[in-house]
Design a protein around this motif. Structure first.
Motif, short mmCIF file in Angstrom:
data_model
loop_
_atom_site.label_atom_id
_atom_site.label_comp_id
_atom_site.label_asym_id
_atom_site.label_seq_id
_atom_site.Cartn_x
_atom_site.Cartn_y
_atom_site.Cartn_z
N LEU A 7 0.86 -1.17 0.00
CA LEU A 7 0.00 0.00 0.00
C LEU A 7 0.90 1.23 0.00
CD1 LEU A 7 -2.70 -0.93 2.71
CD2 LEU A 7 -2.85 -1.21 0.22
N ARG A 8 0.61 2.17 -0.86
CA ARG A 8 1.40 3.38 -0.98
C ARG A 8 0.51 4.59 -0.72
NH1 ARG A 8 6.30 1.05 -0.55
NH2 ARG A 8 6.79 -0.35 -2.29
N ALA A 9 0.75 5.26 0.42
CA ALA A 9 -0.01 6.45 0.81
C ALA A 9 -1.52 6.18 0.71
CB ALA A 9 0.39 7.66 -0.04
N ALA A 10 -1.92 5.01 1.16
CA ALA A 10 -3.31 4.57 0.98
C ALA A 10 -4.25 5.27 1.96
CB ALA A 10 -3.41 3.07 1.15
N ARG A 11 -5.34 5.76 1.42
CA ARG A 11 -6.41 6.35 2.22
C ARG A 11 -7.72 5.66 1.87
NH1 ARG A 11 -5.13 11.09 4.88
NH2 ARG A 11 -3.09 11.94 4.37
N VAL A 12 -8.50 5.36 2.91
CA VAL A 12 -9.81 4.73 2.74
C VAL A 12 -10.81 5.48 3.60
CG1 VAL A 12 -11.20 2.65 3.13
CG2 VAL A 12 -8.89 2.44 2.20
N ARG A 13 -11.95 5.80 3.01
CA ARG A 13 -13.00 6.50 3.75
C ARG A 13 -14.25 5.64 3.81
NH1 ARG A 13 -11.72 11.79 4.62
NH2 ARG A 13 -13.84 12.13 5.36
N ARG A 48 -8.44 -5.36 3.53
CA ARG A 48 -9.45 -5.19 2.47
C ARG A 48 -8.91 -4.35 1.32
NH1 ARG A 48 -14.66 -3.93 6.43
NH2 ARG A 48 -15.04 -6.10 7.07
N ALA A 49 -8.08 -3.38 1.64
CA ALA A 49 -7.49 -2.56 0.58
C ALA A 49 -6.56 -3.40 -0.29
CB ALA A 49 -6.74 -1.38 1.19
N LEU A 50 -5.76 -4.26 0.34
CA LEU A 50 -4.89 -5.16 -0.42
C LEU A 50 -5.71 -6.13 -1.26
CD1 LEU A 50 -2.24 -5.96 2.34
CD2 LEU A 50 -1.76 -4.76 0.19
N ALA A 51 -6.81 -6.63 -0.70
CA ALA A 51 -7.64 -7.61 -1.39
C ALA A 51 -8.49 -7.00 -2.49
CB ALA A 51 -8.54 -8.33 -0.39
N GLY A 52 -8.74 -5.69 -2.41
CA GLY A 52 -9.57 -5.03 -3.40
C GLY A 52 -11.04 -5.04 -3.07
N THR A 53 -11.40 -5.36 -1.82
CA THR A 53 -12.81 -5.38 -1.44
C THR A 53 -13.27 -4.04 -0.89
OG1 THR A 53 -12.28 -6.24 0.77
CG2 THR A 53 -12.75 -7.85 -0.97
N VAL A 54 -12.36 -3.09 -0.78
CA VAL A 54 -12.71 -1.72 -0.43
C VAL A 54 -11.89 -0.80 -1.32
CG1 VAL A 54 -10.94 -1.46 1.39
CG2 VAL A 54 -13.03 -0.10 1.49
N ALA A 55 -12.49 0.29 -1.77
CA ALA A 55 -11.83 1.20 -2.69
C ALA A 55 -10.99 2.24 -1.94
CB ALA A 55 -12.86 1.91 -3.56
N LEU A 56 -9.87 2.61 -2.52
CA LEU A 56 -9.06 3.69 -1.96
C LEU A 56 -9.64 5.03 -2.36
CD1 LEU A 56 -5.35 2.55 -2.62
CD2 LEU A 56 -6.89 1.90 -0.77
N GLY A 70 -6.87 -0.30 -9.56
CA GLY A 70 -8.15 -0.46 -10.25
C GLY A 70 -8.52 -1.88 -10.58
N VAL A 71 -7.70 -2.85 -10.18
CA VAL A 71 -7.99 -4.26 -10.46
C VAL A 71 -8.99 -4.77 -9.43
CG1 VAL A 71 -7.00 -6.57 -10.62
CG2 VAL A 71 -5.72 -4.61 -11.49
N THR A 72 -10.06 -5.39 -9.92
CA THR A 72 -11.13 -5.84 -9.02
C THR A 72 -10.67 -7.00 -8.13
OG1 THR A 72 -11.95 -7.37 -10.69
CG2 THR A 72 -12.92 -5.16 -10.65
N ALA A 73 -11.44 -7.23 -7.08
CA ALA A 73 -11.08 -8.27 -6.10
C ALA A 73 -11.04 -9.65 -6.76
CB ALA A 73 -12.08 -8.26 -4.94
#
Length: 219
Positions: A7-13, A48-56, A70-73
């Motif tokens: 994860l690079r400077a990852a933000r999730v809301r 979840r961010a690594l898995a792609g089940t939540v969007a950054l 942008g690659v889906t889970a």
């Protein structure tokens, strides 16, 4: 030690709340990474961010240096990512045998290689009727049976397990990293025993990385 994912400077809301605050998280291949922290620290969201089940909302996810934000889970799963969440990790309406078959398509008897012999007498039962510990074994068995798992993400591996089964589980997770070269990431509230050499712990607090070090430093 090569970095498999990051994860690079990852933000999730989640609505108005930000769960990850610019998190930088390298995930090396061939070892175990532990995300340590209390509930609400961001451990689950990082998985979840690594898995792609939540969007950054900002930042990116890398896999072997390539941007896969942008690659889906399901496409990440096809590439060799296996995610075992803490809840809803099995298909409750399917039998134990059917759940195992999903992890090893084409195998006529995947239960023969299950790392949990305790599941064999339960093959005909639906997963929704199992105890919490039995469901956890089933969810993790699917991860161990996945033939091409390159990244294995597990939220609270030993949830509901008896201590001897939990100890065996951590040995098998360590073997995934040491023997298969997989990048294994565990979300935990404490550092488990039995981690292989080279394992690293990242303590998360309020969506940020507070510290990093070897497992012995956090016991």
């Amino acid at each position: 030690m090569s970095v498999e994912m990051a994860l690079r400077a990852a933000r999730v809301r989640y609505g108005p709340l930000e769960a990850l605050h610019g998190l930088d998280l390298p995930v090396p291949a061939g070892t175990v990474t532990v995300l340590l922290g209390r509930n609400g620290s961001g451990r689950t969201t990082a998985l979840r961010a690594l898995a792609g089940t939540v969007a950054l909302s900002a930042g990116r996810v890398e896999w072997r240096g390539a941007d896969v934000t942008g690659v889906t889970a399901h496409r990440r799963a096809r590439r060799g990512l296996c995610f075992v969440p803490d809840l809803r990790a099995v298909y409750p309406g399917l039998t134990v045998a059917e759940n195992l078959a999903l992890a090893a398509p084409g195998d006529s008897a995947p239960h023969a290689g299950t790392p949990y012999p305790e599941l064999v007498p339960l093959l005909a039962r639906t997963a929704g009727t199992l105890s919490g510990g039995e469901r956890r074994m089933l969810a993790l068995a699917r991860a161990f049976l996945a033939p091409r798992a390159r990244v294995v993400l597990v939220d609270e591996p030993s949830l509901g397990m008896a201590p001897p089964v939990a100890a065996r589980t951590y040995r098998m997770l360590a073997a995934l990293a040491a023997d298969r070269g997989a990048a294994v990431v565990l979300a935990e509230q404490r550092v488990p025993d039995g981690l292989p050499p080279g394992s690293v712990v990242h303590e998360l607090r309020r969506g940020s990385r507070a510290s990093s070090g070897e497992p012995a430093e956090y016991r």
